[in-house]
Design a protein around this motif. Structure first.
Motif: not given
Length: 103
Positions: A34-36, A38-43, A46
């Motif tokens: 889930e953390w990963l 969320q990190q991908i969504k912030e790039r 996206y």
């Protein structure tokens, strides 16, 4: 039981029998995923649903790609219904999978 474990073959019973260390491992693993995500969504750049970056190579103007995405959504919905049915079967009949047809 798989690999001669002490856990039950019944998934719901095995869930209750799982030691606390197993639950910690499960929760931490799911939390890391889930953390990963969320990190991908912030790039920058996206697009919703594009966690692996396919939009970089294919855009939504490609009819084949849109058709593929719609098939994936339909299969995901079918899988959710199937797992719901399996859980219902286990909770209310005490049997799961094809066990209810065995004699």
């Amino acid at each position: 039981p798989a690999f001669n474990s002490a856990l039950s073959n019944d998934p719901l019973k095995a869930m209750v029998e799982l030691p606390a260390v197993g639950w910690v491992q499960f929760v931490l693993g799911c939390g890391a995923i889930e953390w990963l995500a969320q990190q991908i969504k912030e790039r920058p750049g996206y697009e919703p649903g594009d966690l692996l970056g396919a939009a970089y190579w294919v855009d939504n103007s490609d009819e084949g790609w849109v058709q593929y995405q719609n098939k994936e959504l339909s299969n995901g919905r079918l899988a959710m219904l199937a797992i719901t049915g399996m859980i219902y079967q286990d909770v209310f009949t005490g049997e799961y999978g094809d066990m209810m047809y065995r004699q």
